[in-house]
Motif scaffolding. Structure first.
Motif, PDB file in Angstrom:
ATOM      1  N   GLU A 144      23.297 -22.691 -30.631  1.00  0.00           N
ATOM      2  CA  GLU A 144      22.664 -22.663 -30.129  1.00  0.00           C
ATOM      3  C   GLU A 144      21.469 -21.529 -30.339  1.00  0.00           C
ATOM      4  O   GLU A 144      21.806 -20.426 -29.650  1.00  0.00           O
ATOM      5  N   ASP A 145      20.679 -21.173 -31.324  1.00  0.00           N
ATOM      6  CA  ASP A 145      19.882 -19.773 -31.241  1.00  0.00           C
ATOM      7  C   ASP A 145      19.371 -19.553 -30.272  1.00  0.00           C
ATOM      8  O   ASP A 145      18.874 -17.740 -30.109  1.00  0.00           O
ATOM      9  N   GLU A 146      18.374 -20.107 -30.043  1.00  0.00           N
ATOM     10  CA  GLU A 146      17.937 -20.221 -28.571  1.00  0.00           C
ATOM     11  C   GLU A 146      18.490 -19.316 -27.007  1.00  0.00           C
ATOM     12  O   GLU A 146      19.063 -20.157 -26.858  1.00  0.00           O
ATOM     13  N   ASP A 205      23.033 -27.033 -32.308  1.00  0.00           N
ATOM     14  CA  ASP A 205      21.580 -27.405 -32.865  1.00  0.00           C
ATOM     15  C   ASP A 205      21.023 -27.430 -34.181  1.00  0.00           C
ATOM     16  O   ASP A 205      21.789 -27.177 -34.950  1.00  0.00           O
ATOM     17  N   MET A 209      17.461 -26.612 -36.064  1.00  0.00           N
ATOM     18  CA  MET A 209      17.131 -25.529 -36.218  1.00  0.00           C
ATOM     19  C   MET A 209      17.719 -23.990 -36.224  1.00  0.00           C
ATOM     20  O   MET A 209      17.982 -23.944 -35.424  1.00  0.00           O
TER      21      MET A 209
HETATM   22 CA    CA Z   1      16.887 -23.247 -32.674  1.00  0.00          CA
END
Ligand code: CA
Length: 227
Positions: A7-9, A51, A53
């Motif tokens: 998850e990039d967030e 995730d 995106m």
């Molecule tokens: Ca994302």
């Protein structure tokens, strides 16, 4: 139970890690797609939360690469998108479930538990066999004639690839790309050395040899009398 979250967030990732850790899971949190993919390929997880995106390698491509490499661990997709096509695409690629952001943590936890329970009741899928050789994907254990055989992580992956394709000749280049995630065209010796080590563990002490060299082509795992 070990989970991987990609998850990039940062905030969402930390929130999930904290919640799932408190719920009793061992959690690896990775913030980008490429590292997430490498973790999923090389380590053993009971579930991957992915995730869709992600900036470098998106969730779909990660999932497709995992399934192409015969990685069967369950995958739960997280996404902000909610179109029918995206859902279908995720499930077609082999995702086990799909959760649309924003979601309540309690719902995520319920889904995670359902997926893991579903996986653990279906033990057949986690045990691959040929003759008296048995490979347990969940427990990362290999036995032959009920004798435990200790393999390195790479040897285990190599044997898993061979056993999933038993009876098929696997070219060195394919083995290189699937097990080492690299192109070994210039140095196929690495494969030969790894096969030799695996063979000494799997075959040397047994009369029936399972690993076969197909000259000029590659390697094959098969029963001795079908050669
Ligand atoms: Ca994302």
């Amino acid at each position: 139970m070990k989970l991987l979250i990609v998850e990039d967030e940062i905030k969402t990732g930390e929130y999930l890690r904290q919640g799932l850790t408190e719920a009793g899971f061992v959690v690896d949190l990775i913030h980008n797609g490429l590292d997430g993919y490498h973790h999923a390929m090389t380590e053993s997880y009971d579930l991957v939360i992915l995730d869709v995106m992600l900036p470098d390698l998106d969730g779909w491509r990660i999932l497709k690469s995992l399934r192409d490499a015969n990685k069967t661990m369950p995958v739960l997709f997280l996404t902000a998108r909610d179109s029918v096509e995206d859902r279908v695409k995720g499930l077609e690629l082999g995702a086990d479930d799909y959760l649309v952001k924003p979601f309540a943590f309690s719902e995520l936890l319920a889904r995670v538990r359902t997926i893991i329970r579903r996986g653990s009741t279906d033990t057949q899928q986690h045990i691959l066999t040929i003759a008296d050789l048995e490979l347990d994907l969940t427990r990362h254990r290999v036995t032959r004639s009920n004798q435990r055989i200790n393999l390195t992580a790479k040897e285990f992956l190599l044997l898993e690839l061979l056993i999933r394709h038993k009876g098929e000749v696997l070219p060195r280049s394919l083995i290189a790309s699937q097990v080492w995630d690299m192109n070994f065209d210039s140095d196929t010796n690495v494969i030969d050395v790894a096969i030799r080590r695996l063979r000494s563990k799997i075959d040397d002490n047994f009369e029936d040899k399972l690993i076969h060299t197909v000259r000029g082509m590659g390697y094959m795992l098969d029963l001795p009398d079908s050669i």
